[in-house]
Design a protein around this motif. Structure first.
Motif, PDB file in Angstrom:
ATOM      1  N   ASP A 113       0.810  -1.216   0.000  1.00 31.04           N
ATOM      2  CA  ASP A 113       0.000   0.000   0.000  1.00 31.04           C
ATOM      3  C   ASP A 113       0.841   1.263   0.000  1.00 31.04           C
ATOM      4  OD1 ASP A 113      -2.462   1.293  -0.139  1.00 31.04           O
ATOM      5  OD2 ASP A 113      -3.294   0.169   1.533  1.00 31.04           O
ATOM      6  N   TRP A 114       0.244   2.334  -0.540  1.00 35.00           N
ATOM      7  CA  TRP A 114       0.825   3.676  -0.520  1.00 35.00           C
ATOM      8  C   TRP A 114       0.301   4.363   0.730  1.00 35.00           C
ATOM      9  CZ3 TRP A 114       4.255   6.117  -3.747  1.00 35.00           C
ATOM     10  CH2 TRP A 114       4.426   7.485  -3.535  1.00 35.00           C
ATOM     11  N   ILE A 115       1.202   4.607   1.677  1.00 40.62           N
ATOM     12  CA  ILE A 115       0.797   5.202   2.950  1.00 40.62           C
ATOM     13  C   ILE A 115       1.203   6.671   2.994  1.00 40.62           C
ATOM     14  CG2 ILE A 115       0.788   3.043   4.255  1.00 40.62           C
ATOM     15  CD1 ILE A 115       3.626   3.756   5.234  1.00 40.62           C
ATOM     16  N   THR A 116       0.438   7.431   3.728  1.00 33.67           N
ATOM     17  CA  THR A 116       0.788   8.826   3.977  1.00 33.67           C
ATOM     18  C   THR A 116       0.640   9.095   5.461  1.00 33.67           C
ATOM     19  OG1 THR A 116      -1.483   9.483   3.435  1.00 33.67           O
ATOM     20  CG2 THR A 116       0.173   9.721   1.704  1.00 33.67           C
ATOM     21  N   PRO A 117       1.448   9.962   5.994  1.00 34.32           N
ATOM     22  CA  PRO A 117       2.541  10.639   5.315  1.00 34.32           C
ATOM     23  C   PRO A 117       3.673   9.651   4.999  1.00 34.32           C
ATOM     24  CG  PRO A 117       2.638  11.135   7.655  1.00 34.32           C
ATOM     25  CD  PRO A 117       1.386  10.322   7.426  1.00 34.32           C
ATOM     26  N   LEU A 118       4.425   9.973   3.938  1.00 35.10           N
ATOM     27  CA  LEU A 118       5.569   9.128   3.594  1.00 35.10           C
ATOM     28  C   LEU A 118       6.617   9.233   4.694  1.00 35.10           C
ATOM     29  CD1 LEU A 118       6.098   9.905  -0.199  1.00 35.10           C
ATOM     30  CD2 LEU A 118       5.111   7.850   0.799  1.00 35.10           C
TER      31      LEU A 118
END
Length: 180
Positions: free
Chosen positions: A109-114
């Motif tokens: 998954d693309w998580i934020t904040p990086l």
């Protein structure tokens, strides 16, 4: 049987992205006959543009396919890595275009904040923003029947109890990737 190609970024001190992409394409063309003689499929993995300068000058699945299509599908394919392609407005069309060339399918998954180290910013499925069922269905419609690789580069995940990580991974794979 398959070599996944993360093709590299810009040479030290360079700002010549077009030149780097040209040299990368020339390098792939040079490798193709050598790999084909040995029965090895080269699989181009596009990387999110955040990594263009230092990791991979192929930033979209479309770019990877433009290069792969210069060669027979049995010699050059592509990898669909959700982390790197989920954001692309044309990703579904490019996955369909990749029919017969998908050599691998990777999920995380693309998580934020990086995190401060973007390389270690991949999250467990369900912790971020990616629509996994949408991408999985597209890859399946494009004829891919191979393995699905969970590829999580994340220091917190690596530091956690391995048994708990595997249990979470298995549960999330079912609830986040396989669910419709």
């Amino acid at each position: 049987a398959c070599l996944v190609m993360v093709v590299g970024g810009l040479p030290e001190g360079s700002r010549d992205l077009a030149g780097a992409r040209h040299r990368m394409a020339e390098g792939i063309a040079e490798l193709v006959p050598y790999a084909a003689e040995r029965g090895v499929l080269l699989a181009l993995e596009p990387m999110h543009p955040i990594f263009c300068a230092d990791r991979g000058v192929l930033s979209t699945l479309g770019q990877a396919l433009d290069l792969a299509e210069r060669f027979p599908a049995a010699q050059v394919g592509v990898v669909v890595d959700t982390f790197h392609v989920w954001w692309d407005p044309d990703v579904l069309g490019q996955i369909e275009r990749a029919r017969g060339r998908i050599a691998g399918f990777q999920v995380c998954d693309w998580i934020t904040p990086l995190p401060p180290d973007a390389l270690l910013s991949r999250g467990m499925m369900g912790d971020g923003h990616i629509d996994f069922p949408l991408l999985r269905r597209a890859v399946e419609r494009a004829g891919y029947t191979g393995d699905v690789e969970v590829e999580i580069f994340n220091a917190e995940v690596w530091a956690a109890d391995p048994d708990a990580v595997v249990a979470t991974l298995a549960r999330r794979y079912v609830t986040q990737v396989l669910s419709d």
